[in-house]
Design a protein around this motif. Structure first.
Motif: not given
Length: 313
Positions: A28-38
């Motif tokens: 979950l957090f990895l997905g959110l982190y990648l969305i934050i960066l992108s």
């Protein structure tokens, strides 16, 4: 600092109480982190590439997005590693370094949101003087002041915490080295240190928030004077995105930092902290891209130009 302390490393307990749910949290957090960066990189790139967005408002948004990217880099990679790792230790120096950069970018974001409120006030309430009051030189000076002030305040706060002796438990009830869970581990009287940190928190959170509220008071007063409903809607739409980010950011940060560390609750505060370390950086690009027609148009233009360039290859 390390020579005055018996503790040489800290153990970040993080989300260890969640047991078997930790791999789920990792995904979950990895997905959110990648969305934050992108999302933030998209905002930065579009503002840089589209000349129609070369205005003070989008300049400050670009600086804020850049700060948000580094802000999450300081916290989230280590948190993700710890979710899948048994060894969750962080050296004394690494913990102090993490706190310094976290606080530095966090305070910078608070000050930038205040500056963005001033930008909206001058644009709506002083439109004729806006090019003079918020020219590019002023923009650069305001952004630089926010960054320098943020890290100076962070240096003071981090020094106040890590100048204390740590000679007992090294178990930090949090997923990163934050002020309250770390200072609770000190084996000396922390009242003066906490008082100075609290005063600093008031200056960083309450003063900019009061300034933003006053600015929006004048903005609302000015908008109500606009005769047409369409004019009122357009004027308010330029402020709505900023106002949403302000409410979430200041609301969550104030609930954690504007109180003594003795009232720190690891489970409750970890969840609140997730809001402003993950949700707020995620909310920033989403709010500004979904609600802002200028950014939406610029994204479509950049995508269109990229598609044309690829076809010509």
């Amino acid at each position: 600092m390390a020579n005055s302390s018996r503790v040489t490393e800290f153990l970040l307990l993080g989300f260890s109480s969640f047991g078997e749910l930790q791999p789920v949290l990792f995904v979950l957090f990895l997905g959110l982190y990648l969305i934050i960066l992108s999302g933030n990189f998209t905002i930065i790139s579009v503002i840089h590439l589209d000349r129609s967005l070369h205005t003070p408002m989008y300049f400050f948004l670009c600086v804020l997005s850049t700060s948000e990217v580094f802000y999450t880099i300081v916290i989230l990679p280590k948190m993700l590693i710890n979710l899948l790792s048994v060894l969750r230790t962080l050296s004394f120096i690494s913990c102090a370094t993490q706190m310094f950069f976290f606080l530095g970018f966090a305070v910078t974001n608070c000050l930038l949101l205040g500056v963005m409120g001033y930008d909206r006030y001058t644009a709506i309430c002083q439109p004729l003087r806006y090019p003079v009051l918020v020219n590019w030189r002023v923009c650069a000076q305001l952004a630089a002041t926010c960054i320098v002030s943020g890290f100076l305040i962070s240096l003071v706060g981090t020094t106040l915490v890590f100048s204390l002796p740590f000679c007992g438990s090294n178990r930090v009830n949090h997923y990163f080295c934050d002020i309250s869970p770390v200072i609770q581990l000190a084996c000396a009287e922390t009242y003066i240190n906490e008082l100075v940190i609290f005063i600093g928190g008031v200056l960083v959170l309450v003063v900019p928030l009061i300034f933003i509220c006053i600015s929006y008071g004048f903005i609302v007063h000015t908008i109500l004077k606009i005769p047409s409903a369409d004019g009122k809607r357009k004027a308010f739409s330029t402020c709505a995105s900023h106002l949403i980010v302000v409410i979430v950011h200041y609301g969550c940060a104030s609930s954690v930092y504007l109180r003594p560390s003795a009232k720190y609750s690891s489970d409750k505060d970890s969840l609140v902290t997730v809001t402003y370390t993950i949700v707020t950086p995620l909310l920033n690009p989403m709010v500004y891209s979904l609600r802002n027609k200028d950014v939406q148009l610029a994204i479509r233009k950049v995508i269109g130009k990229t598609a044309v360039s690829l076809k010509t290859l």
